[in-house]
Design an enzyme around this catalytic site. Structure first.
Site, PDB file in Angstrom:
ATOM      1  NE  ARG A  51      -1.858  -2.079   2.816  1.00  0.00           N
ATOM      2  CZ  ARG A  51      -2.022  -3.350   2.454  1.00  0.00           C
ATOM      3  NH1 ARG A  51      -3.044  -3.709   1.753  1.00  0.00           N
ATOM      4  NH2 ARG A  51      -1.154  -4.275   2.825  1.00  0.00           N
ATOM      5  CB  THR A  52       3.411   2.603   2.271  1.00  0.00           C
ATOM      6  OG1 THR A  52       2.645   2.204   3.395  1.00  0.00           O
ATOM      7  CG2 THR A  52       4.021   3.969   2.546  1.00  0.00           C
ATOM      8  CE  LYS A  80      26.419  -3.228  -6.691  1.00  0.00           C
ATOM      9  NZ  LYS A  80      26.632  -2.266  -7.784  1.00  0.00           N
ATOM     10  NE  ARG A 101       7.254   0.894   4.766  1.00  0.00           N
ATOM     11  CZ  ARG A 101       6.030   0.360   4.749  1.00  0.00           C
ATOM     12  NH1 ARG A 101       5.865  -0.918   4.433  1.00  0.00           N
ATOM     13  NH2 ARG A 101       4.975   1.089   5.050  1.00  0.00           N
ATOM     14  CG  HIS A 129       3.697   4.086   8.563  1.00  0.00           C
ATOM     15  ND1 HIS A 129       3.757   4.923   7.470  1.00  0.00           N
ATOM     16  CD2 HIS A 129       3.328   2.870   8.092  1.00  0.00           C
ATOM     17  CE1 HIS A 129       3.428   4.236   6.388  1.00  0.00           C
ATOM     18  NE2 HIS A 129       3.169   2.989   6.736  1.00  0.00           N
TER      19      HIS A 129
HETATM   20  C1  NCD Z   1       1.835  -0.889   8.178  1.00  0.00           C
HETATM   21  C2  NCD Z   1       3.335  -0.713   8.327  1.00  0.00           C
HETATM   22  O1  NCD Z   1       4.084  -0.925   7.353  1.00  0.00           O
HETATM   23  O2  NCD Z   1       3.731  -0.350   9.415  1.00  0.00           O
HETATM   24  N1  NCD Z   1       1.456  -1.133   6.850  1.00  0.00           N
HETATM   25  C3  NCD Z   1       1.164  -0.067   6.055  1.00  0.00           C
HETATM   26  O3  NCD Z   1       2.004   0.726   5.722  1.00  0.00           O
HETATM   27  N2  NCD Z   1      -0.121   0.108   5.692  1.00  0.00           N
HETATM   28  C4  NCD Z   1       1.251  -1.860   9.118  1.00  0.00           C
HETATM   29  C5  NCD Z   1       1.836  -3.246   9.200  1.00  0.00           C
HETATM   30  O4  NCD Z   1       2.737  -3.608   8.432  1.00  0.00           O
HETATM   31  O5  NCD Z   1       1.349  -3.990  10.039  1.00  0.00           O
END
Ligand code: NCD
Length: 315
Positions: A51-52, A80, A101, A129
């Site tokens: 999703r993100t 690397k 991320r 997040h």
């Molecule tokens: C979440 C995350 O990555 O922290 N997912 C997301 O971005 N929607 C929640 C999760 O992974 O449980």
């Protein structure tokens, strides 16, 4: 130049402006389809995501921009041994904005300190997040019509669940918020979040283990996944993984207007039989994430609101 690493990087007024913009985009996406023409977003994902990452990419494409990036550490020069600091210096020359991320807490902050483009924290370890929080706030505001004066139950892995930490920090700035923290003893919120997010601000909260005992008091039930990848012991994960399973039976105890949210992905914690209940809004929430991220990209790139087009249709 601004980054977005933590929901508190924006004042409440600024956050509300981003949400207002997200709502204008939702009402009339066509008006915004060229605002990012010629702009690029780099999505640098050192950890799995559906999703993100894809909603950032969809957001930039919807705004008329382009995307580049990598979706795992293995497919980047991290494999690397390249540092995040060096990587962002390079990305700064390739893109206009970066969503990152990383499994290490603070990695996007390090990147921001070396970057000449805005850096967005798309999740750093078990820490924060903030763009999931934007998505969550936008969902709550759109479906409930307000962000204050409500009781929010956060259920599941409150220790490692970064979405929960960011949501607590963000919501604790609105009036009349009360939290019910529902978790096994081992997965309670970290003391830093308790102190800075709740106690320092005098926020009302309680901690309980049984969802059934509190579900009827909630305006929102925010379920979370037990974060398997952050456990040190497999046995401990196996012991805790099915701590909460929301099924139709349990949902009967919730109020008629209680929203069931989840950042997704879900594993076992919400039974699929709940999906058709009108209170289950987690799929809608994921879709709202695109509008929230479109608004954030526009804000960080300091792009102006486009002119209204003649004969423009709104939806
Ligand atoms: C979440 C995350 O990555 O922290 N997912 C997301 O971005 N929607 C929640 C999760 O992974 O449980």
């Amino acid at each position: 130049m601004r980054h977005f690493l933590n929901p508190l990087d924006f004042t409440v007024e600024e956050l509300d402006q981003v949400l207002d913009l997200a709502e204008r985009i939702r009402q009339n996406p066509a008006r915004y389809q060229e605002v990012c023409k010629g702009k690029k977003i780099a999505t640098c994902f050192y950890e799995p995501s559906t999703r993100t990452r894809l909603s950032f990419e969809a957001a930039m494409l919807n705004l008329g921009g382009s995307v580049l990036g990598f979706s795992s550490a293995d497919s980047s020069s991290a494999a690397k041994g390249e540092s995040v600091a060096d990587t962002i210096r390079i990305i700064s020359g390739y893109a206009d904005i970066c969503a990152m991320r990383h499994p290490k807490e603070g990695a996007p902050l390090v990147a921001a300190s070396k970057s000449s483009i805005p850096v967005i924290n798309a999740g750093d370890g078990g820490h924060q997040h903030p763009t999931q929080t934007l998505t969550d706030l936008f969902t709550i505001r759109t479906l409930k019509g307000r962000l204050g004066n409500m009781t929010i139950g956060l259920c599941g892995d409150l220790k490692f669940g970064r979405t929960v930490h960011s949501l607590i920090y963000a919501l604790s700035r609105y009036a009349g918020i009360r939290f019910v923290l529902i978790s096994p003893e081992q997965l309670r919120i970290p003391s830093s979040v308790r102190q800075l997010g709740l106690e320092a601000k005098g926020i009302e909260y309680k901690e309980v283990e049984r969802l059934e005992d509190v579900i009827s008091e909630l305006d929102i039930l925010y379920m979370t996944r037990i974060q398997k990848e952050r456990f040190f012991s497999e046995d401990e994960y196996l012991r805790l993984k099915d701590s909460y399973i929301l099924d139709k039976e349990k949902l009967k105890m919730a109020g008629p207007d209680c929203l069931i949210m989840h950042p997704l992905p879900r594993v076992n914690e919400i039974s699929t039989e709940v999906d058709d209940d009108p209170r289950a809004v987690y799929f809608k929430q994921a879709h709202f994430g695109v509008f929230a991220r479109m608004a954030l990209i526009m804000t960080l790139l300091e792009l102006k609101e486009p002119e209204e087009k003649e004969g423009e249709a709104t939806c």
